[in-house]
Enzyme design. Sequence first.
Site, mmCIF file in Angstrom:
data_model
loop_
_atom_site.group_PDB
_atom_site.id
_atom_site.type_symbol
_atom_site.label_atom_id
_atom_site.label_comp_id
_atom_site.label_asym_id
_atom_site.label_seq_id
_atom_site.Cartn_x
_atom_site.Cartn_y
_atom_site.Cartn_z
ATOM 1 C CB SER A 1 -0.896 0.001 1.227
ATOM 2 O OG SER A 1 -1.490 1.267 1.361
ATOM 3 N NE ARG B 1 -1.215 4.927 -6.679
ATOM 4 C CZ ARG B 1 -2.250 4.109 -6.789
ATOM 5 N NH1 ARG B 1 -2.664 3.717 -7.961
ATOM 6 N NH2 ARG B 1 -2.858 3.674 -5.713
ATOM 7 C CD GLU C 1 -6.973 -3.176 -15.046
ATOM 8 O OE1 GLU C 1 -7.287 -3.975 -14.138
ATOM 9 O OE2 GLU C 1 -5.792 -2.935 -15.345
#
EC number: 1.3.5.1
Lengths: 255, 644, 261
Positions: free
Chosen positions: B284, B337, B432
């Site tokens: 995570s 990210r 997705e």
Amino acid sequence: MSWITKTFSSSIGRKLIMAVTGLFLCSFLVVHLLINLQMLRHDGGASFNFWAEFMGTNPVIRFMEIVLMLGLLAHIYQGLALAVKNKKARGGQAYVVNHSEQNSQWASRNMALLGTLLLIFLIVHLMNFWIRSRFDAMGGLAEVRVPNLDHPVGDLYSVAAASFKIPWYVALYALSQIALGYHLWHGFRSGFQTLGLNHRKYTPAIYLTGYGFSVIVSALFAVIPLVMFFSEAYQPRPATGNTVEQSLTTEPALR
Amino acid sequence: MILDSKIPEGPLAEKWDKHKFNVKLVNPANKRKYDVIIVGTGLAGASAAASLAELGYNVKAFTYHDSPRRAHSIAAQGGINAAKNYQNDGDSVYRLFYDTIKGGDYRAREANVYRLAQVSVNIIDQCVAQGVPFAREYGGLLANRSFGGAQVSRTFYARGQTGQQLLLGAYSALSRQVAYGKVKLYTRSEMLDLVVVDGQARGIITRNLITGEIEQHAAHAVVLATGGYGNVFYLSTNAKYCNATAAWRAHKKGAFFANPCFTQIHPTCIPVSGDYQSKLTLMSESLRNDGRVWVPASKETAERLRKGEIRVSDIKEEDRDYFLERKYPAFGNLVPRDVASRNAKQMCDEGRGVGGSGLAVFLDFADVIKRNGAEWVSQKYGNLFDMYAKITGENPYEQPMRIYPAVHYTMGGLWVDYNLQTTIPGLYATGECNFSDHGANRLGASALMQGLADGYFVIPYTIGDYLAQTAPKPVTTEHPAFKEAEAEVHARVQKLMSINGTRTPADFHKALGHIMWEYCGMARNAEGLQHAKAEIQKLRREFWSDLKLTGTDQEMNQMLESAGRVADFLELGELMIDDAYNRNESCGGHFREEYQTPEGEALRDDENFTYVAAWQFNGENQPEILNKEELRFENVKLTQRSYK
Amino acid sequence: MAGSNPNAKPMNLTLKVWRQRNRNTAGSIVDYQVKDISPDMSFLEMLDVLNEDLLRQGEEPVAFDHDCREGICGSCNLFINGRAHGPEAGTTTCQLHMRKFSDGDTITIEPWRSAAFPVNKDLSVDRSAFDRIIQAGGYISINTGGTPDANEIPIPKDIADRAFEAATCIACGACVASCKNSSAMLFVSAKVSQLALLPQGHVERKTRVENMVAQMDKEGFGACSNIGSCAAECPVGISLENIAIMNREYINAKATSNNLA
């Protein structure tokens, strides 16, 4: 009635029968043990014979004896039936390598084996004591008088005392108590679990009680014949002593 | 071809409601006359299968797993976003919409994203009613946490296993419909082709993975919920079986593939430990809240560390480079990210990486352990630390973790319109598998939201619109198109089995992954992409002449399965490169080295690239045709990100 | 390329692997040698190495189930050296690493064995019985839409936490594989108790447990005799308490439901 048969033929239902009868048999063991301990009193078996007479004549106890027998039979039948069913569920091919000792207790995995050993012992045991006292078989019991009763009672004490002078019988008896101990080690707590009585507050106490129960009960059962074997203080009355010994060695069913 | 996204007219907030009113409905008594095939039983597939069966349609659900509960949705850790505003902290449907559009670097459709934010609140209600055990406060109400840099607390979670619990909820709903006989479940069945009859999707061809049998299945509509294609990189955080075959086969039958180059790289993964590595494990990103990222300040120190001549503890504080804190003083270790990932790669490229391979940077908890104690750290990150220790054999309480970025999610996918229909009528794509909602970059805790939104609350409405316009006649596999498609699949399988070369499927897959990661990974440039294109073409020729398989196709043959998937990855990889080459800008997960600010940040070109690149198959070994869907931003203003 | 520990020595191992063509043929143990196995490899990566070698030599690779390789999907299911998921507690096969073994070790690898889990091929088994048990009642019968607001029903935190713990079951089947009786009670009870604990599940609690237990028996799983090997081998730590809860639910359902069948 079909929901009832369905319930008790389900895997959980069968286990319920095992648990209820098993825990009931535990309560019987306590009573049995308390009476057996009377033999260790130095009163020539009077207390023991008194309670044996009580157990043999009290109407409530006589009724419970029937319940006990049915419970025992149900326990044996379901135990064997489950063993067969569970074996089948495992499938045809066994593991080539299986280290089940690393994930569970030996006693837990071998309840059927332990139960079978107990059953063999029980057959010998019942023939020797229970059948003789209830059905007057194998020569029945001699009569003796005990305090506080105005009629003579069967001298079961002498049968026991005589039996406990026979080395192989004492050995069988004592060793069987080891099987009993292991059987209870798993069975006691397992019964509670099957009944759904598992709670993080109380389960540790149930486990402890079960382990204590199994060790104490089986140890005391085993100690009685050993004490009576080695101590001169416990002797059968001469007349019945011979009868017992003869019957144990001559009865065909016991070979 | 003109791409019609079928976005309803009217104000943003009213589009979906209006559309729900305008779509045609199937008469309740007629619903049982329609068959729908759903491929994939992850969040998007299982939720759609259950919901459509509840409405009365006959559903056939396909999965290559042994059970519908194993899809990779199960591995999502963090949580699921919903604009519930339970925390009274200023969240709203509009804010979730805005954050998603901005997070996607303005490359997603406004209308789709707004609808996603709208139905997000229903998802939580639905899941709670199913018995999903979300985390709760002491008062018994649902707990939230903030996630992925969002300024509000809108993420619902079930410890670190939110994906698992949501999938099991959808699986239970699906199982209920299986029991009712409304869903027929086909496990261990892999879709190997789409059947198109008179321009409309009418069925699929599958291979039974136990018997090897090739089967035909017909329906009035087909829904692909087959996930993403991150495994084109070989190493990714995706599960081993994740593949693009179903989507790629549909693409070759006429479904456009949109924005294939938009891939998301996750910065906090456990690094590769050797050539044998089969997959990467994500931790995570909450770890970056308390861990400090660093590498040795000098190349020499890093080299000595790699060789085992010195230990981490021998490196003095002044010889450590906390590069994120140094370069981004305002955000420090909490930069997004893509920024964190690119910087880690840069450090390793400079030769300052750590670990045996030099492809890792440190994530150090020493400071926080000193400040708050190991107990506090364990409370917060215990399960992640345990996982790290299990995989690496190192104790992260005593020495810094090693992390490296890894491919995590693919924003690109089959092009769909507002109804989630692809360019083949009757073929839908959800989750997705489609491209629609995340633009060039997906926000944390939004993948689960999108999968369930599509399955529970979008497709049940939109597929009805199509079916209502289709005659309720039984569909069969009698049309010659089925035989043709089956023959094609059969020939392909036979071809794979008969090459009899020397290299294994994994061998080719690793080679492909290497090319993709090197040239189409975290940073791309025109020269590298051109080189990679040639390399892939060469690799593909080698594959079809030097592949080795054993056994037969008439039985369980996992290497054959793998070979088929690698064959499709080898084609998709080239399209990703074409797309990355075409997109002369940097946005979200797509970073072109030629297009960056003087500070090294992504530089979008809104004037020329505010469009969806939808690629059209144009025959084997032919360049694909680029179709553009212009993106119109009527509600949000396009701005440049800055994290300085 | 060295891994996390540059000094870790590669290992040579002897594998004894169960090979079986399909469910209708008999299987047997076949010996293989694998060389230069890094201690940093996962167990499945070690099998990957074996399979790559086998394929290159023109032999058939070993079939085994796996997917996520991060311990959550429940696909992997190997019986390693006499233990479900191998020697490490609380660990799925995919999360077991070779550093748990030593150079020269012999490792026996078998499939889950149970009458209810027939072998597909080699180490892959058919666990669809689990799905059928869930289909018998492992759900709350609500349709999509029309549900009340998620915060309408407050649920005490400890109840929610206990339900969550039961819900973490990954349906790998290690409980069945390691149980002497091949009982599926831990698996079934995890779902029964999750839904029995939550208020949403109360409406159907009686029919649910009745139907799921009936299906469990129909699938041919054995009866639980409280041995505890299931919980000891469970990679996600499902507690035996769940089985007690299910027994309780079952007794209550059978005694008080209106179901006469």
